[in-house]
Design a protein around this motif. Structure first.
Motif, PDB file in Angstrom:
ATOM      1  N   LYS A 147      52.780 -82.451  44.324  1.00 51.99           N
ATOM      2  CA  LYS A 147      52.591 -83.016  42.978  1.00 51.99           C
ATOM      3  C   LYS A 147      53.497 -84.231  42.782  1.00 51.99           C
ATOM      4  N   LEU A 148      54.765 -84.074  43.225  1.00 49.87           N
ATOM      5  CA  LEU A 148      55.702 -85.195  43.096  1.00 49.87           C
ATOM      6  C   LEU A 148      55.256 -86.372  43.956  1.00 49.87           C
ATOM      7  N   GLN A 149      54.689 -86.081  45.111  1.00 50.88           N
ATOM      8  CA  GLN A 149      54.215 -87.156  45.982  1.00 50.88           C
ATOM      9  C   GLN A 149      53.083 -87.944  45.329  1.00 50.88           C
ATOM     10  N   LYS A 150      52.196 -87.276  44.619  1.00 51.05           N
ATOM     11  CA  LYS A 150      51.111 -87.967  43.907  1.00 51.05           C
ATOM     12  C   LYS A 150      51.682 -88.887  42.836  1.00 51.05           C
ATOM     13  N   ARG A 151      52.711 -88.411  42.141  1.00 48.29           N
ATOM     14  CA  ARG A 151      53.355 -89.245  41.115  1.00 48.29           C
ATOM     15  C   ARG A 151      54.032 -90.449  41.767  1.00 48.29           C
ATOM     16  N   LEU A 152      54.602 -90.227  42.957  1.00 46.63           N
ATOM     17  CA  LEU A 152      55.265 -91.323  43.670  1.00 46.63           C
ATOM     18  C   LEU A 152      54.261 -92.388  44.088  1.00 46.63           C
ATOM     19  N   LEU A 153      53.110 -91.974  44.600  1.00 38.37           N
ATOM     20  CA  LEU A 153      52.074 -92.930  45.005  1.00 38.37           C
ATOM     21  C   LEU A 153      51.568 -93.719  43.807  1.00 38.37           C
ATOM     22  N   LEU A 154      51.443 -93.044  42.664  1.00 33.88           N
ATOM     23  CA  LEU A 154      51.018 -93.725  41.438  1.00 33.88           C
ATOM     24  C   LEU A 154      52.053 -94.749  41.011  1.00 33.88           C
ATOM     25  N   LEU A 155      53.320 -94.404  41.149  1.00 31.06           N
ATOM     26  CA  LEU A 155      54.410 -95.315  40.801  1.00 31.06           C
ATOM     27  C   LEU A 155      54.388 -96.553  41.695  1.00 31.06           C
ATOM     28  N   GLU A 156      54.115 -96.365  42.988  1.00 33.15           N
ATOM     29  CA  GLU A 156      54.004 -97.511  43.903  1.00 33.15           C
ATOM     30  C   GLU A 156      52.860 -98.430  43.476  1.00 33.15           C
ATOM     31  N   ASP A 157      51.750 -97.856  43.071  1.00 32.85           N
ATOM     32  CA  ASP A 157      50.608 -98.668  42.613  1.00 32.85           C
ATOM     33  C   ASP A 157      50.959 -99.445  41.352  1.00 32.85           C
ATOM     34  N   GLN A 158      51.692 -98.820  40.441  1.00 30.44           N
ATOM     35  CA  GLN A 158      52.074 -99.490  39.200  1.00 30.44           C
ATOM     36  C   GLN A 158      53.012-100.673  39.471  1.00 30.44           C
ATOM     37  N   ILE A 159      53.955-100.481  40.394  1.00 30.27           N
ATOM     38  CA  ILE A 159      54.848-101.585  40.771  1.00 30.27           C
ATOM     39  C   ILE A 159      54.042-102.710  41.408  1.00 30.27           C
ATOM     40  N   SER A 160      53.100-102.342  42.247  1.00 33.72           N
ATOM     41  CA  SER A 160      52.258-103.333  42.916  1.00 33.72           C
ATOM     42  C   SER A 160      51.484-104.174  41.903  1.00 33.72           C
ATOM     43  N   GLN A 161      50.951-103.536  40.880  1.00 40.98           N
ATOM     44  CA  GLN A 161      50.194-104.262  39.853  1.00 40.98           C
ATOM     45  C   GLN A 161      51.082-105.234  39.088  1.00 40.98           C
ATOM     46  N   LEU A 162      52.329-104.831  38.841  1.00 34.68           N
ATOM     47  CA  LEU A 162      53.258-105.707  38.110  1.00 34.68           C
ATOM     48  C   LEU A 162      53.697-106.899  38.952  1.00 34.68           C
ATOM     49  N   LEU A 163      53.648-106.761  40.300  1.00 35.80           N
ATOM     50  CA  LEU A 163      54.138-107.811  41.197  1.00 35.80           C
ATOM     51  C   LEU A 163      52.995-108.490  41.959  1.00 35.80           C
ATOM     52  N   GLY A 164      51.888-108.683  41.304  1.00 29.83           N
ATOM     53  CA  GLY A 164      50.811-109.484  41.885  1.00 29.83           C
ATOM     54  C   GLY A 164      50.086-108.856  43.056  1.00 29.83           C
ATOM     55  N   GLY A 165      50.140-107.523  43.190  1.00 24.68           N
ATOM     56  CA  GLY A 165      49.392-106.854  44.252  1.00 24.68           C
ATOM     57  C   GLY A 165      50.169-106.641  45.537  1.00 24.68           C
ATOM     58  N   ILE A 166      51.461-107.007  45.569  1.00 24.78           N
ATOM     59  CA  ILE A 166      52.264-106.772  46.774  1.00 24.78           C
ATOM     60  C   ILE A 166      52.390-105.267  47.004  1.00 24.78           C
ATOM     61  N   GLN A 167      52.282-104.816  48.240  1.00 17.81           N
ATOM     62  CA  GLN A 167      52.292-103.394  48.565  1.00 17.81           C
ATOM     63  C   GLN A 167      53.717-102.890  48.788  1.00 17.81           C
ATOM     64  N   VAL A 168      54.070-101.802  48.099  1.00 19.13           N
ATOM     65  CA  VAL A 168      55.369-101.170  48.290  1.00 19.13           C
ATOM     66  C   VAL A 168      55.244-100.171  49.432  1.00 19.13           C
ATOM     67  N   ILE A 169      56.054-100.328  50.470  1.00 16.81           N
ATOM     68  CA  ILE A 169      55.966 -99.462  51.646  1.00 16.81           C
ATOM     69  C   ILE A 169      57.332 -98.850  51.939  1.00 16.81           C
ATOM     70  N   TYR A 170      57.319 -97.798  52.758  1.00 19.50           N
ATOM     71  CA  TYR A 170      58.545 -97.162  53.240  1.00 19.50           C
ATOM     72  C   TYR A 170      58.445 -97.082  54.753  1.00 19.50           C
ATOM     73  N   ILE A 171      59.394 -97.701  55.474  1.00 15.87           N
ATOM     74  CA  ILE A 171      59.359 -97.763  56.932  1.00 15.87           C
ATOM     75  C   ILE A 171      60.432 -96.838  57.491  1.00 15.87           C
ATOM     76  N   GLU A 172      59.996 -95.744  58.100  1.00 15.46           N
ATOM     77  CA  GLU A 172      60.939 -94.733  58.604  1.00 15.46           C
ATOM     78  C   GLU A 172      61.946 -95.316  59.596  1.00 15.46           C
ATOM     79  N   GLU A 173      61.467 -96.201  60.495  1.00 11.95           N
ATOM     80  CA  GLU A 173      62.327 -96.716  61.552  1.00 11.95           C
ATOM     81  C   GLU A 173      63.415 -97.648  61.034  1.00 11.95           C
TER      82      GLU A 173
END
Length: 484
Positions: A299-325
């Protein structure tokens, strides 16, 4: 008479050697405190690549220092080390705050000295750190200059003495050590037999590990099973056996793991990338709690993905990613808090980004940065506390360069994969891989140069491209990507 002269000279030479080792182990540690403070892995928590390099180099340095203190130890080989040294602010008087946010610099040097004092001075000088405090150490009550002159051998014998007696000229030994640099061929000559022996011994365990991994992945319908650290094969087998026992004892709690990746790491929970983390020091009770909490994590992960989409919309469509390495291992909760804080800051600033103007670009959030940056792989590195106006200007100014780097990244990844396959086939390797701290550009350069060589030593071996030479406990050969 000749015997008497030789005996006297032997005593004089021995006295010189003993005088040159006037720095104790405790003094050496005290003298190297500024160095340890600048390179200690604990200060690189947000930079896994640099942390790993410093961890490995410190292990080899500690081994070198320990050997220096062993009585009668004479077999020294030049040791090449690489450290990431944290940068200092030039005008900062507070030691704890004297390192700049710009990060660090890479420093490589070769140790070939045979006494603690010279080694300490070489390390400090190589890292551009002050050596003044070394003078205050009680080194046989001699001032620093006098101690250093002892190391440099004020008694200089005529060359005819060494040719007549057959003794080794220490100055020639030192010059030879300075000229010597470990080469790939010489290192393989010295270490191939040891690696083959360890590899053969590990083969039954490797087969057992693969069997356990396949069985558990199939039974739990997992996407993958991974390890955060380079644990040995035996250690990995015991972890899988432990998970297997839990499956037998509590099969009902594992129904929610389908399609997921399990990562054995230092702590239990769910990672920012959505992987199930099982802490290797935790008992079954802790693991059981994690599996029971999986529905809430999802459930928290779904909220996190939604939050990434909201940030992306505010910043012109740039994708927020997390790189493990490239990023620290964060839990899902920690990453959500980071995203939420950044989202509120950007939302309140109402930055005028045109919708979808930055589509196709990528960004990661870093909590230890104070100014935005552009990574060589093409993604933006954005501080969570970044000034919105500065953020907007930087992204606009670097957008085209970022697109070009992302394109080069895709091309490099294709080239890297092709070269790994070609090298594996050419040298009949059982496996060729790299450490996460080795970039694609470095791996490509390494493989291209390897393909120009004839290396029959590598047949059937496991070869890891790293930053240093090493034979792992299970027989894997580690060589630096920039080998000579």
């Amino acid at each position: 008479f000749y015997y008497f002269v030789r005996l006297c000279l032997d005593k004089i030479l021995l006295q010189c050697v003993l005088q040159s080792r006037t720095l104790s182990g405790a003094d050496a540690i005290n003298a190297l405190r500024p160095f340890y403070f600048a390179v200690h892995p604990d200060f690189f928590g947000q930079h896994p690549k640099e942390r790993e390099v410093n961890e490995n180099s410190l292990k080899r340095l500690n081994g070198y220092l320990e050997n220096l203190q062993k009585p009668g130890f004479r077999s020294f080989k030049p040791t090449q080390l690489t450290f990431y040294v944290r940068e200092r602010e030039p005008n900062s008087s507070n030691v704890q705050e004297s390192f700049s946010a710009s990060g660090f610099r890479a420093v490589s040097f070769t140790l070939h000295t045979r006494d603690l004092l010279s080694t300490v001075l070489d390390i400090l000088n190589s890292c551009s750190l002050s050596t003044e405090h070394v003078q205050s150490l009680n080194v046989n009550s001699q001032p620093h200059k006098e101690a250093k002159s002892t190391v440099n051998r004020p008694i200089k014998w005529d060359k005819t003495y060494y040719s007549f007696t057959g003794f080794k000229d220490p100055e020639e030994d030192l010059e030879q050590a300075q000229r010597m640099e470990t080469t790939l061929i010489s290192w393989l000559d010295d270490n191939e037999a040891s690696a083959v022996k360890k590899l053969k011994k590990s083969l039954p365990l490797r087969k057992e590990l693969e069997r356990l991994k396949i069985e558990l992945s199939h039974e739990l319908q997992l996407s993958d099973i991974r390890w955060q650290r380079s644990w040995g094969i035996a250690h990995r087998c015991s972890q899988l056996l432990s998970l297997g026992r839990l499956v037998q004892q509590r099969p009902e709690i594992l129904k929610n793991v389908k399609g997921r990746t399990v990562v054995f790491t230092d702590r239990s929970g769910m990672s920012a990338a959505g992987h199930i983390m099982l802490g290797t020091m935790d008992v079954h009770h802790h693991w059981t709690k994690i599996f029971e909490r999986l529905p809430n994590y999802y459930k928290l992960q779904k909220r996190l993905l939604l939050l990434e989409d909201q940030i992306s919309q505010l910043l012109g469509g740039i994708q927020v990613i997390y790189i493990e390495e490239l990023q620290p291992l964060l839990t899902l909760e920690e990453y959500y808090e980071t995203l939420n804080s950044f989202y509120n800051k950007v939302r309140d600033s109402r930055l005028p980004f045109h919708p979808r103007s930055l589509r196709g670009l990528q960004m990661i959030l870093e909590s230890d940065r104070y100014a935005p940056g552009l990574h060589e792989l093409g993604h933006f590195m954005i501080p969570t506390v970044c000034d919105p106006a500065a953020l907007q200007w930087f992204i606009f100014a670097k957008a085209q360069e970022a697109r070009e780097k992302l394109k080069r990244k895709e091309e490099m990844m294709i080239t890297e994969k092709e070269l790994i396959n070609t090298s594996t086939e050419r040298f009949s390797l059982d496996r060729l891989y790299k450490e996460p701290s080795v970039s694609s550009a470095q791996m490509i350069d390494c493989c291209k140069r390897l393909l120009e060589e004839s290396l029959p030593y590598l047949q059937g071996m496991h070869l890891c491209i790293s930053h240093f030479y090493s034979v792992l406990q299970d027989g894997d050969l580690c060589i630096p990507w920039n080998w000579k």
